[in-house]
Design a protein around this motif. Structure first.
Motif, mmCIF file in Angstrom:
data_model
loop_
_atom_site.group_PDB
_atom_site.id
_atom_site.type_symbol
_atom_site.label_atom_id
_atom_site.label_comp_id
_atom_site.label_asym_id
_atom_site.label_seq_id
_atom_site.Cartn_x
_atom_site.Cartn_y
_atom_site.Cartn_z
ATOM 1 N N SER A 246 0.824 -1.200 0.000
ATOM 2 C CA SER A 246 0.000 0.000 0.000
ATOM 3 C C SER A 246 0.862 1.255 0.000
ATOM 4 C CB SER A 246 -0.911 -0.005 1.225
ATOM 5 O OG SER A 246 -0.133 0.039 2.414
ATOM 6 N N SER B 293 0.138 -2.194 4.396
ATOM 7 C CA SER B 293 -0.555 -3.401 3.947
ATOM 8 C C SER B 293 0.217 -4.044 2.803
ATOM 9 C CB SER B 293 -1.965 -3.072 3.462
ATOM 10 O OG SER B 293 -2.775 -2.607 4.513
ATOM 11 N N TYR C 281 0.251 -7.793 0.265
ATOM 12 C CA TYR C 281 -0.320 -9.071 -0.151
ATOM 13 C C TYR C 281 0.734 -9.805 -0.975
ATOM 14 C CZ TYR C 281 -5.001 -7.326 1.013
ATOM 15 O OH TYR C 281 -6.097 -6.826 1.668
#
Length: 121
Positions: free
Chosen positions: A52, A57, A59
């Motif tokens: 992010s 964040s 992933y």
């Protein structure tokens, strides 16, 4: 418009490590999500990792979890992909992408030219 330039690819033996870098210019880097994707010969481009705008964040694709780490330095307008315990199946052209918020987390709005990673067995 954001321009992205990847670097750090190369040839490495299985089990080795590489760190990819993606330098951004133009636009407001700190407002973009940043992702890494890869494309192996004869295959579609696949998601690898994303981070992010704040770095809070992340992933990862299941295939790279625990081996790859994405990070960013907003002061340097650069995103990194640390790749450890590389496998021959990691061989691909790796692309960096910048994302508008609407493309978070698996899309890409601006793309680099790619850097080749080859892992020998």
């Amino acid at each position: 418009q954001v321009q992205l330039v990847e670097s750090g690819g190369g040839l490495v033996q299985a089990g080795g490590s590489l760190r990819l870098s993606c330098a951004a210019s133009g636009g407001r880097f700190s407002t973009y999500g940043m992702g890494w994707f890869r494309q192996a010969p004869g295959k579609e481009r696949d998601f690898v990792a994303v981070i992010s705008w704040s770095g809070g964040s992340t992933y990862y694709a299941d295939s790279v979890k625990g081996r790859f780490t994405i990070s960013r330095d907003n002061a340097k307008n650069t995103v990194y992909l640390q790749m450890n315990t590389l496998k021959p199946e990691d061989t691909a052209v790796y692309y960096c992408a910048a994302q508008y918020p609407s493309s978070w987390p698996f899309g890409g709005d601006f793309w680099g030219q790619g850097t080749q990673v080859t892992v020998s067995s």
